[in-house]
Design a protein around this motif. Structure first.
Motif, mmCIF file in Angstrom:
data_model
loop_
_atom_site.group_PDB
_atom_site.id
_atom_site.type_symbol
_atom_site.label_atom_id
_atom_site.label_comp_id
_atom_site.label_asym_id
_atom_site.label_seq_id
_atom_site.Cartn_x
_atom_site.Cartn_y
_atom_site.Cartn_z
ATOM 1 N N ARG B 24 0.785 -1.092 0.029
ATOM 2 C CA ARG B 24 -0.025 0.135 0.203
ATOM 3 C C ARG B 24 0.825 1.318 -0.022
ATOM 4 O O ARG B 24 0.766 2.045 0.817
ATOM 5 N N VAL B 25 1.771 1.154 -0.929
ATOM 6 C CA VAL B 25 2.668 2.485 -1.092
ATOM 7 C C VAL B 25 1.866 3.668 -1.706
ATOM 8 O O VAL B 25 1.417 3.389 -2.638
ATOM 9 N N SER B 26 1.670 4.914 -1.011
ATOM 10 C CA SER B 26 1.104 5.936 -1.642
ATOM 11 C C SER B 26 2.256 7.073 -1.605
ATOM 12 O O SER B 26 2.926 7.215 -0.685
ATOM 13 N N LEU B 27 2.234 7.964 -2.699
ATOM 14 C CA LEU B 27 3.124 8.937 -2.824
ATOM 15 C C LEU B 27 2.751 9.898 -3.702
ATOM 16 O O LEU B 27 2.114 9.579 -4.952
ATOM 17 N N GLU B 28 2.751 11.267 -3.480
ATOM 18 C CA GLU B 28 2.573 12.196 -4.423
ATOM 19 C C GLU B 28 4.021 12.940 -4.804
ATOM 20 O O GLU B 28 4.586 13.106 -3.965
ATOM 21 N N VAL B 29 4.006 13.221 -6.120
ATOM 22 C CA VAL B 29 5.327 13.901 -6.512
ATOM 23 C C VAL B 29 4.484 15.172 -7.255
ATOM 24 O O VAL B 29 4.187 14.946 -8.497
ATOM 25 N N PRO B 30 4.470 16.299 -6.911
ATOM 26 C CA PRO B 30 4.068 17.313 -7.501
ATOM 27 C C PRO B 30 4.954 17.817 -8.730
ATOM 28 O O PRO B 30 5.935 17.332 -8.834
ATOM 29 N N ALA B 31 4.115 18.293 -9.628
ATOM 30 C CA ALA B 31 4.604 18.853 -10.900
ATOM 31 C C ALA B 31 6.094 19.437 -10.781
ATOM 32 O O ALA B 31 5.986 20.396 -9.997
ATOM 33 N N GLY B 32 7.126 19.221 -11.501
ATOM 34 C CA GLY B 32 8.013 19.802 -11.517
ATOM 35 C C GLY B 32 8.950 19.822 -10.019
ATOM 36 O O GLY B 32 10.131 20.495 -9.882
ATOM 37 N N THR B 33 8.757 19.008 -9.420
ATOM 38 C CA THR B 33 9.626 18.809 -7.865
ATOM 39 C C THR B 33 10.463 17.641 -7.962
ATOM 40 O O THR B 33 10.394 16.583 -9.030
ATOM 41 N N ARG B 34 11.214 17.413 -7.219
ATOM 42 C CA ARG B 34 12.165 16.307 -7.002
ATOM 43 C C ARG B 34 12.013 15.548 -5.693
ATOM 44 O O ARG B 34 12.249 15.957 -4.712
ATOM 45 N N THR B 35 11.719 14.342 -6.073
ATOM 46 C CA THR B 35 11.292 13.612 -4.615
ATOM 47 C C THR B 35 12.250 12.363 -4.813
ATOM 48 O O THR B 35 12.636 11.598 -5.828
ATOM 49 N N ALA B 36 12.936 11.969 -3.566
ATOM 50 C CA ALA B 36 13.768 10.778 -3.657
ATOM 51 C C ALA B 36 13.255 9.695 -2.765
ATOM 52 O O ALA B 36 12.526 9.859 -1.804
ATOM 53 N N VAL B 37 13.246 8.352 -3.117
ATOM 54 C CA VAL B 37 12.623 7.384 -2.272
ATOM 55 C C VAL B 37 14.156 6.748 -1.797
ATOM 56 O O VAL B 37 14.829 6.155 -2.423
ATOM 57 N N LEU B 38 14.157 6.863 -0.649
ATOM 58 C CA LEU B 38 15.271 6.384 0.225
ATOM 59 C C LEU B 38 15.023 5.193 1.023
ATOM 60 O O LEU B 38 13.939 5.205 1.712
ATOM 61 N N GLY B 39 15.766 4.218 0.783
ATOM 62 C CA GLY B 39 15.574 2.744 1.429
ATOM 63 C C GLY B 39 16.653 1.900 1.308
ATOM 64 O O GLY B 39 17.562 2.227 0.346
ATOM 65 N N PRO B 40 16.879 1.009 2.339
ATOM 66 C CA PRO B 40 17.990 0.080 2.113
ATOM 67 C C PRO B 40 17.711 -0.845 1.126
ATOM 68 O O PRO B 40 16.759 -1.057 0.639
ATOM 69 N N SER B 41 18.713 -1.670 0.803
ATOM 70 C CA SER B 41 18.412 -2.715 -0.288
ATOM 71 C C SER B 41 17.494 -3.600 0.248
ATOM 72 O O SER B 41 17.558 -4.015 1.415
ATOM 73 N N GLY B 42 16.500 -3.986 -0.753
ATOM 74 C CA GLY B 42 15.535 -4.938 -0.377
ATOM 75 C C GLY B 42 14.403 -4.298 0.220
ATOM 76 O O GLY B 42 13.306 -4.833 0.494
ATOM 77 N N SER B 43 14.324 -3.013 0.235
ATOM 78 C CA SER B 43 13.058 -2.173 0.761
ATOM 79 C C SER B 43 12.013 -2.117 -0.336
ATOM 80 O O SER B 43 10.818 -1.609 -0.107
ATOM 81 N N GLY B 44 12.295 -2.361 -1.665
ATOM 82 C CA GLY B 44 11.314 -2.250 -2.591
ATOM 83 C C GLY B 44 11.320 -1.184 -3.359
ATOM 84 O O GLY B 44 10.325 -0.929 -4.447
ATOM 85 N N LYS B 45 12.239 -0.326 -3.241
ATOM 86 C CA LYS B 45 12.507 1.047 -4.013
ATOM 87 C C LYS B 45 12.515 0.827 -5.563
ATOM 88 O O LYS B 45 11.932 1.598 -6.266
ATOM 89 N N SER B 46 13.470 -0.216 -5.733
ATOM 90 C CA SER B 46 13.615 -0.255 -7.476
ATOM 91 C C SER B 46 12.460 -0.562 -7.977
ATOM 92 O O SER B 46 12.152 -0.548 -9.194
ATOM 93 N N THR B 47 11.762 -1.728 -7.414
ATOM 94 C CA THR B 47 10.500 -2.313 -7.751
ATOM 95 C C THR B 47 9.429 -0.948 -7.890
ATOM 96 O O THR B 47 8.997 -1.190 -9.150
ATOM 97 N N LEU B 48 9.335 -0.382 -6.970
ATOM 98 C CA LEU B 48 8.374 0.948 -7.188
ATOM 99 C C LEU B 48 8.800 1.775 -8.525
ATOM 100 O O LEU B 48 7.833 1.958 -9.294
ATOM 101 N N LEU B 49 10.096 2.001 -8.671
ATOM 102 C CA LEU B 49 10.500 2.956 -9.904
ATOM 103 C C LEU B 49 10.258 2.174 -11.064
ATOM 104 O O LEU B 49 9.538 2.668 -12.129
ATOM 105 N N SER B 50 10.337 0.662 -11.033
ATOM 106 C CA SER B 50 10.125 0.054 -12.426
ATOM 107 C C SER B 50 8.829 -0.137 -12.710
ATOM 108 O O SER B 50 8.142 -0.345 -13.849
#
Lengths: 285, 345
Positions: B24-50
């Protein structure tokens, strides 16, 4: 300097074996073809070459050989590449591919030729099946276009292409394809602009192997081909085993001419592939 | 030009896996901003991006770009650019052809492509490199070209997956500055994934901490360090060195150090967190000053790591390398209220 001498010493055993076995046989054959060795009545010189290349048998045979090799190579590569691209996505597909290849690769060409003969001959399975539904098939074995010969080569070599291309696809190709997709390339554009260019060196390498092999192979056209024209390997064997004393020199002459054509094809390939590899790796020549 | 991204209740489980990668990952990235997803390896961050890129499909939830769900669109129809950890430049093309790739696929005319490529090569400080092969470039140069290639089509969304972690530290700093500069010029909404907290806080205006497939905190970088919302976030950010048990009440926290003034929504038993860098050594007067005895001093060259006890509690703190402190010294410590947070134990 010292280093180089040690290196030379190290490769000496291997070099000696190659020179003795390969060069020795080739040299002796060359001498025979020039009438310098063996039990022959051929005068010293290029007489044997003149005799075999004189007349339409050689030219027709050469054209037939080139036709068979070119078409068989083209079809095997097209089928193998298409199958590899279709089957690579799933684990089941890769297993199927490996199974297909394992099924075909160890079967000797001679057995393959017999099987194709049983299937495609005028009295073969296919013709009989077609006849029952009222269709008369044209001659496929010993026909002017060497359909059965080409079919056998394609059946044997397409899985070989498949294996080579699958191995090449295991590299970073898939990652580059993903990048291309994120850059807006449609699947067809990815294939045309990324996949095929990256596979080109492997495809060229396997193509030249198949071309050289089919150019020199004897048993399949001997079994499935016509009495005339004969492709060069069959012509060579037929001259070599002829009753006349001069036949031996002529047979070797034809065999050496096949080798020359194959080497020329390999050189042309090397040039082409170096250009392709250069394009892929950026290596300077 | 710019586009906002909404990630709503995204779930993802790999086939055959027992634990989900994303919950249940929810996230808002407003237009023109820079958001980082920070997490240790295995946290699912690369899956989120893909999933956002269209290279994986989620098992639930939605991804909306500019208000429209993109889950049914293949990657090439999504208006995005992606930079991966490795540059993955096309080896059979020149640098200029690499940068031009996306434009060529769209059938942009040659003159426009040439202009845009030259502009981007300038922007990534590699003018005149167009005719080279990617293999002739260094790792950092290749990644700069990969960045230029992703930006060439002016995508609404720029996704970066650990883009600088394969580079050496010196270069990483330069790349962060370049990315910030490029973002200012190009304006693509940027979502990037990293395990490096310095990278996240340097480049992003908002950081989402992803732990075990869940969004643990979503905040501007400074808040993340000052006010971690959970012990896990504090631990991941290296700020759980001082965790003092006690009881929170409106405006106060009672613990062995005494009654400390702070602002917290937490009530009842909790852990007080304060980063070692936030503790001020000296004899200030006022709230939240506690007497302490120095028990250990370790000279790290750039700073001193100090242990002190107060009311039976051991506190870890750091000071500048020249601070005249020795074990056994008595001193007073100021715990600034704005740097105190209380989390559930």
């Amino acid at each position: 300097m010292n280093h180089r001498r040690t290196g030379l010493l190290l490769i000496l055993p291997a070099l000696a074996t190659v020179v003795l076995l390969f060069g020795g046989g080739l040299g002796y054959g060359f001498a025979q073809s020039l009438g310098l060795a063996g039990f022959t009545d051929t005068p010293v010189g290029l007489a044997a070459y003149q005799r075999v290349t004189d007349g339409p048998a050689f030219t027709d045979g050469l054209l037939l050989s080139l036709w068979i090799s070119t078409v068989a190579t083209g079809l095997a590569v097209a089928l193998g590449v298409a199958a590899a691209l279709a089957l690579r996505r799933t684990a089941a597909g890769r297993r199927t591919a490996t199974f297909l290849a394992q099924l075909g690769l160890p079967v000797p060409h001679l057995i393959g030729a017999v099987a194709i003969g049983l299937l495609l001959a005028d009295s073969g399975l296919l013709a009989r099946a077609a006849r029952t539904v009222g269709v008369a098939l044209p001659a496929l074995v010993a026909d002017p276009h060497a359909v059965a010969v080409i079919a056998e080569y394609v059946w044997k070599e397409a899985p070989f292409v498949l294996i080579v291309v699958l191995a090449a696809l295991g590299g970073p190709v898939a990652e580059h394809e993903r990048v291309a997709a994120t850059l807006g390339a449609r699947p067809r554009q990815v294939l045309r602009h990324v996949t095929l260019p990256l596979l080109a060196p492997s495809i060229l390498a396997v193509a030249v192997l198949i071309f050289a092999f089919t150019l020199g192979a004897y048993e399949v056209p001997a079994l499935l081909g016509r009495a005339y024209p004969q492709p060069l390997p069959v012509l060579a064997y037929q001259r070599f085993t002829a009753a006349e004393l001069s036949g031996r020199a002529e047979g070797v002459a034809v065999a050496l001419l096949i080798a020359v054509i194959a080497v020329a094809a390999a050189l042309a390939y090397t040039g082409a592939s170096r250009r392709a590899v250069g394009r892929v790796t950026g290596a300077r020549r | 030009m710019t586009t906002d991204i909404t990630i709503a209740d995204l779930d993802h489980t790999y086939p055959g896996a027992t634990t989900p990668t994303l919950r249940r990952v929810s996230l808002e990235v407003p237009a023109g901003t820079r958001t980082a997803v920070l997490g240790p390896s295995g946290s699912g961050k690369s899956t989120l991006l893909s999933i956002v890129a269209g290279l994986s499909a989620p098992t639930g939830g939605d991804v909306r770009v500019a208000g429209h769900s993109v889950l049914r669109q293949p990657p090439h129809r999504r208006d995005l650019g992606v930079v991966f950890q490795r540059p993955l430049l096309f080896p059979h093309l020149t640098v200029a052809e690499n940068v031009a790739f996306g434009l060529r696929m769209r059938g942009t005319d040659r003159a426009a492509i040439r202009r845009r490529v030259a502009e981007l090569l300038d922007a990534v400080a590699l003018p005149g490199y167009g005719e080279r092969r990617s293999s002739e470039l260094s790792g950092g140069q290749q990644q700069r070209i990969a960045l230029a290639r992703a930006l060439a089509v002016r995508p609404g969304v720029l996704l970066l997956d650990e883009p600088f972690s394969a580079l050496d530290p010196q270069l990483r700093g330069d790349m962060r500055a370049l990315l910030t500069e490029l973002h200012r010029r190009e304006g693509s909404t940027t979502l990037f994934v990293t395990h490096d907290r310095d990278e996240a806080t340097d480049v992003a205006d908002t950081v989402t901490v992803l732990l075990d497939g869940r969004v643990a905190q979503h905040a501007p970088p400074a808040d993340l360090f000052r006010r971690p919302t959970t012990l896990a976030v504090a631990r991941f950010l290296g700020g759980a060195g001082n965790a003092i048990p006690g009881t929170a009440s409106p405006g106060h926290f009672d613990c062995p150090l005494g009654r400390l003034r702070l602002d917290t929504d937490h009530r009842g038993a909790g852990l007080l967190l304060i980063r070692p860098e936030a503790i001020v050594v000296g004899d200030q007067q006022g709230d939240n000053v506690v007497p302490a005895t120095i028990t250990a001093v370790t000279d790290r060259g750039t700073h001193l790591d100090i242990q002190a006890t107060s009311g039976g509690v051991t506190l870890h703190l750091t000071t500048g390398p020249a601070a005249p402190l020795r074990p056994g010294d008595g001193t007073s410590l100021w715990l600034p209220p704005t740097h105190l947070s209380v989390v559930a134990p």
